[in-house]
Design a protein around this motif. Structure first.
Motif, PDB file in Angstrom:
ATOM      1  N   ALA A 269       0.859  -1.189   0.000  1.00 34.45           N
ATOM      2  CA  ALA A 269       0.000   0.000   0.000  1.00 34.45           C
ATOM      3  C   ALA A 269       0.892   1.235   0.000  1.00 34.45           C
ATOM      4  N   VAL A 270       0.826   1.979  -1.097  1.00 32.69           N
ATOM      5  CA  VAL A 270       1.626   3.193  -1.205  1.00 32.69           C
ATOM      6  C   VAL A 270       0.716   4.352  -1.605  1.00 32.69           C
ATOM      7  N   HIS A 271       1.310   5.517  -1.834  1.00 30.06           N
ATOM      8  CA  HIS A 271       0.500   6.730  -1.961  1.00 30.06           C
ATOM      9  C   HIS A 271      -0.540   6.673  -3.072  1.00 30.06           C
ATOM     10  N   ASN A 272      -0.184   6.076  -4.201  1.00 33.85           N
ATOM     11  CA  ASN A 272      -1.151   6.057  -5.305  1.00 33.85           C
ATOM     12  C   ASN A 272      -1.704   4.651  -5.568  1.00 33.85           C
ATOM     13  N   SER A 273      -1.939   3.914  -4.495  1.00 38.64           N
ATOM     14  CA  SER A 273      -2.420   2.534  -4.640  1.00 38.64           C
ATOM     15  C   SER A 273      -3.698   2.437  -5.454  1.00 38.64           C
ATOM     16  N   ALA A 274      -4.587   3.418  -5.314  1.00 40.52           N
ATOM     17  CA  ALA A 274      -5.887   3.312  -5.976  1.00 40.52           C
ATOM     18  C   ALA A 274      -5.717   3.255  -7.496  1.00 40.52           C
TER      19      ALA A 274
ATOM     20  N   PHE B  70       1.453  -0.940   5.665  1.00 39.83           N
ATOM     21  CA  PHE B  70       2.813  -0.716   6.181  1.00 39.83           C
ATOM     22  C   PHE B  70       3.060  -1.319   7.558  1.00 39.83           C
ATOM     23  N   ARG B  71       2.058  -1.940   8.160  1.00 36.40           N
ATOM     24  CA  ARG B  71       2.324  -2.655   9.404  1.00 36.40           C
ATOM     25  C   ARG B  71       2.568  -4.149   9.163  1.00 36.40           C
ATOM     26  N   GLY B  72       2.595  -4.554   7.900  1.00 42.93           N
ATOM     27  CA  GLY B  72       2.814  -5.961   7.562  1.00 42.93           C
ATOM     28  C   GLY B  72       4.218  -6.412   7.950  1.00 42.93           C
TER      29      GLY B  72
ATOM     30  N   ILE C 293      14.966   1.441   7.834  1.00 37.16           N
ATOM     31  CA  ILE C 293      14.600   2.730   7.244  1.00 37.16           C
ATOM     32  C   ILE C 293      13.347   2.590   6.382  1.00 37.16           C
ATOM     33  N   VAL C 294      13.272   1.482   5.640  1.00 35.82           N
ATOM     34  CA  VAL C 294      12.124   1.282   4.747  1.00 35.82           C
ATOM     35  C   VAL C 294      10.895   0.860   5.546  1.00 35.82           C
ATOM     36  N   ARG C 295      11.085  -0.102   6.440  1.00 35.67           N
ATOM     37  CA  ARG C 295       9.926  -0.599   7.191  1.00 35.67           C
ATOM     38  C   ARG C 295       9.242   0.507   7.988  1.00 35.67           C
ATOM     39  N   ASN C 296      10.050   1.382   8.613  1.00 37.31           N
ATOM     40  CA  ASN C 296       9.468   2.350   9.537  1.00 37.31           C
ATOM     41  C   ASN C 296       8.947   3.611   8.876  1.00 37.31           C
ATOM     42  N   HIS C 297       9.267   3.803   7.596  1.00 38.43           N
ATOM     43  CA  HIS C 297       8.920   5.099   7.002  1.00 38.43           C
ATOM     44  C   HIS C 297       8.218   5.027   5.661  1.00 38.43           C
ATOM     45  N   THR C 298       8.076   3.831   5.083  1.00 33.51           N
ATOM     46  CA  THR C 298       7.540   3.743   3.721  1.00 33.51           C
ATOM     47  C   THR C 298       6.171   3.074   3.703  1.00 33.51           C
ATOM     48  N   GLY C 299       5.322   3.564   2.842  1.00 35.54           N
ATOM     49  CA  GLY C 299       3.999   2.960   2.670  1.00 35.54           C
ATOM     50  C   GLY C 299       2.934   3.710   3.444  1.00 35.54           C
ATOM     51  N   ILE C 300       1.716   3.196   3.391  1.00 34.00           N
ATOM     52  CA  ILE C 300       0.610   3.838   4.111  1.00 34.00           C
ATOM     53  C   ILE C 300      -0.199   2.765   4.850  1.00 34.00           C
ATOM     54  N   PRO C 301      -1.010   3.202   5.836  1.00 36.85           N
ATOM     55  CA  PRO C 301      -1.822   2.218   6.566  1.00 36.85           C
ATOM     56  C   PRO C 301      -2.809   1.521   5.628  1.00 36.85           C
ATOM     57  N   ILE C 302      -3.048   0.255   5.887  1.00 33.85           N
ATOM     58  CA  ILE C 302      -3.919  -0.534   5.020  1.00 33.85           C
ATOM     59  C   ILE C 302      -5.360  -0.006   5.053  1.00 33.85           C
ATOM     60  N   GLU C 303      -5.763   0.581   6.180  1.00 33.97           N
ATOM     61  CA  GLU C 303      -7.132   1.075   6.305  1.00 33.97           C
ATOM     62  C   GLU C 303      -7.429   2.101   5.202  1.00 33.97           C
ATOM     63  N   LEU C 304      -6.496   3.047   5.038  1.00 28.84           N
ATOM     64  CA  LEU C 304      -6.698   4.116   4.064  1.00 28.84           C
ATOM     65  C   LEU C 304      -6.569   3.576   2.639  1.00 28.84           C
ATOM     66  N   ALA C 305      -5.597   2.696   2.430  1.00 32.31           N
ATOM     67  CA  ALA C 305      -5.389   2.133   1.092  1.00 32.31           C
ATOM     68  C   ALA C 305      -6.616   1.331   0.661  1.00 32.31           C
TER      69      ALA C 305
END
Lengths: 423, 238
Positions: free
Chosen positions: A235-240, A259-261, A269-281
């Motif tokens: 899930a990233v910024h433009n997932s839709a 991003f909590r997967g 660095i990647v795990r803690n800062h990249t992606g978006i919450p699954i709820e919003l995606a």
């Protein structure tokens, strides 16, 4: 550690990480999902219940349907039908490769999925010869390294998943260090013992949606259109927009990983800062597919830190067909969430290949615990469906009217597509 | 058995090929091929398929044992993740030929595009090979994890950049000299002492395409191999 003069900004972990990097010059490696205190929207969403005007249903007396079918649905009666995965409850085990986890853990998951009538997922680790007997309950993964991918493997699985991305490490590839490539793993991944198994970040035959379509149809051609093809992204910024492309490319099921997967190893660095919450995606993808009139062309499976049946119920009401669980499944088996999977020294025998440690997992016992978890969560889902006056899980899917936000701002409510509590 | 593919969608064409092989056909001749994709996808068979025309992308993807001979050029992705078998192209071939192939051979008479042999790997007795008569595009043998790539550079116009970037096993042989500046980091470039390893491949290639084996095998070859089997071993701290 006690010598550090810590404060709110310079915590003990910040200081010790800097010291580690100053000593080694390396990237910080970590395991499991994002532990940072970002907003968790599941905890800000409340469920509805029936009172007076539409009576609730007692799941102890009335039949409750949790059976879920995943795959493309026909839009017209006379159109061709498409292959479906049939789940007894809207939960599946998410991808965990043999390599990242031990063979005993793989066996436990495979046996539990078979007993519970759900599916497990091979990850990019190939299918060990002992696990072929559980293949009709397996989703076989095809990732960029193509490890263990051959025609027999593709034909064996119930569905094929193209892994493009993973919530714990969006945009980067995988890397199983040579130390972990034992004889058995080498046979399953079909690479020499002791060599690094490097999965590059992109699939080198996918640089566009058109290329994705090509791989989807290559897999369908190779398996006679008998199996649904899943495409999994982080899930990233433009997932839709990406999800719309995935469905148009021919994916029968799309999997979104928040991003909590978890993961066996990822740069911190990647795990803690990249992606978006699954709820919003999830909410934005479901809305986008509905707006474009293609929601029934693919099922939506979500992953990324599902902790309880409450999270699952809320996800279904937000638009998911089913969820993938992995961290919670491993906790059922024994994981204590120490996040040290990448060391390969898991004391519980889960994320290790050390035979002495692997022995600590008894697949029969672990299977029973996994079955118990699936049963317990299924009972809870039925209980809540009953309280809402609903007797089939598909009537809850995308039923956002049964959700209310609590303490969320207007933008968050708009993206989630739900009203605030009290409205 | 002959199949005229004119106007056939790849799905119908592959269905006909499968039906023919299931009936026990050992030789299938396809004519009128014009860009159909996925020919031979996922087929486990030792049959021979000859292709007249230009096949589309992913020729022989996931195939296991087929022999495919194309009398023309072919597009991208031939031999993608193939498990075994042989693909012969009597012309040029496109990008990412032999992606992640695990065994078998791909022989291309002419030139090939970018990223050919990317992530090809070897395992036990499986050792895949790609032989290219002409030149290759950039990123030849990227992430190579096993097998052999041979570039004969017969027109002396080989000018690939970033050769073998990220390779950690396998060998690339290039006829003639190679500018070291064009080779990826972590790749060792040296004059091949002997080319015994590739002589059977060269013989097969020359017989297939009617070339002078003596002359080619007596040429000077440059040999590229990984300096380390663990190019990414020291990236992390625990």
């Amino acid at each position: 550690m006690n010598d550090f003069k810590t404060n709110a900004n310079w915590t003990a972990s910040v200081i010790s990480d800097i010291k580690k990097q100053a000593e080694t010059g390396g990237m910080l490696l970590t395991g499991m999902g994002n532990p940072s205190p970002y907003p968790n929207y599941w905890d800000r969403i409340l469920l509805d219940a029936s009172q007076v005007t539409n009576p609730s249903i007692d799941p102890l007396r009335e039949p409750m349907e949790l059976r879920t079918f995943l795959g493309r649905k026909s839009s017209k009666l006379e159109k061709e039908t498409y292959p479906q995965l049939e789940l007894s409850t809207p939960i599946m085990f998410s991808a965990m490769s043999y390599g990242s986890i031990s063979l005993n853990t793989c066996k436990s998951l495979a046996m539990a999925a078979t007993d519970s009538g759900i599916y497990w997922n091979t990850g990019e680790g190939g299918l060990h010869k002992d696990l072929y007997k559980y293949a009709n309950r397996a989703i076989v993964q095809v990732a960029s390294g193509r490890f263990g991918v051959h025609e027999e493997y593709l034909r064996a699985g119930a569905a094929i998943e193209i892994k493009v991305g993973q919530g714990a490490k969006p945009g980067i590839g995988g890397h199983l260090p040579g130390e972990k490539v034992s004889k058995e793993i080498s046979e399953t991944r079909m690479i020499p013992e002791g060599t690094d198994a490097i999965s590059p970040a992109p699939h080198h035959d996918i640089y566009s949606i058109e290329d994705l379509r090509q791989l989807i149809y290559a897999l369908k051609e190779a398996t006679d259109y008998e199996k649904p093809v899943i495409v999994k992204i982080a899930a990233v910024h433009n997932s839709a927009a990406i999800a719309s492309g995935m469905v148009r490319a021919g994916a029968d099921i799309i999997a979104l990983d928040g991003f909590r997967g978890g993961t066996g190893a990822t740069p911190m660095i990647v795990r803690n800062h990249t992606g978006i919450p699954i709820e919003l995606a999830l909410a934005s993808v479901d809305q986008r597919l509905r707006d474009e009139g293609i929601r029934n062309d693919a099922s939506v499976v979500v992953a990324g830190g599902f902790r309880s049946s409450a999270d699952i119920i809320k996800a279904i009401a937000l638009g998911a067909d089913s969820v993938y669980i992995a961290s919670s499944a491993l906790i059922a088996v024994g994981c204590t969430m120490c996040q040290k999977c990448y060391t390969g020294k898991c004391a519980w025998g889960i994320t290790t290949q050390d035979p002495e440690l692997v022995k600590r997992i008894n697949p029969e016992i672990a299977k029973k615990r996994l079955n118990n978890l699936i049963r317990a969560w299924s009972l809870e889902i039925k209980e809540v469906l009953g309280s809402m006056g609903i007797n089939a899980v598909e009537s809850l899917r995308g039923n956002k009217e049964r959700l209310r936000g609590i303490g969320l701002n207007e933008t968050e409510l708009k993206i989630l597509g739900i009203k605030h509590a009290g409205e | 058995m002959k199949i005229n593919a004119k106007g056939l969608h790849y799905r119908e064409l592959n269905r006909e090929i499968k039906d023919a092989l299931n009936k026990g056909e050992k030789k299938v001749e396809l004519s009128g091929i014009n860009g159909q994709r996925f020919i031979g996808a996922g087929l486990k068979s030792n049959a021979e398929i000859s292709v007249e025309g230009v096949p589309g992308n992913d020729l022989g993807v996931f195939m296991n044992g087929l022999t495919i001979r194309v009398n023309n050029n072919c597009q991208d992705g031939a031999g993608n993740t193939m498990n075994s078998g042989k693909i012969t192209i009597h012309g040029d071939a496109g990008d990412v030929i032999g992606y992640a192939m695990r065994n078998g051979k791909i022989l291309v008479k002419g030139n090939v595009g970018y990223r050919v042999g990317i992530h090809m790997k070897e395992y036990k007795e499986n050792r895949p090979a790609i032989v290219i008569g002409g030149s290759a595009g950039d990123f030849l043998g990227e992430y190579m994890a096993g097998g052999i790539i041979v570039v004969l550079n017969l027109n002396n116009d080989f000018d690939s950049d970033y050769i073998g970037t990220g390779m950690h096993a396998g060998t690339i042989y290039i006829r003639g000299k190679v500018d070291e500046r064009k080779v990826g980091e972590g790749v060792e470039t040296k004059k091949a002492g002997n080319i015994k390893e590739i002589l059977p491949l060269l013989k097969e290639f020359c017989e297939e395409f009617g070339l002078d084996f003596e002359k080619i095998s007596n040429s000077e070859f440059t040999m590229l191999s990984a300096k380390s089997t663990r190019p990414y071993g020291e990236l992390y701290c625990y």
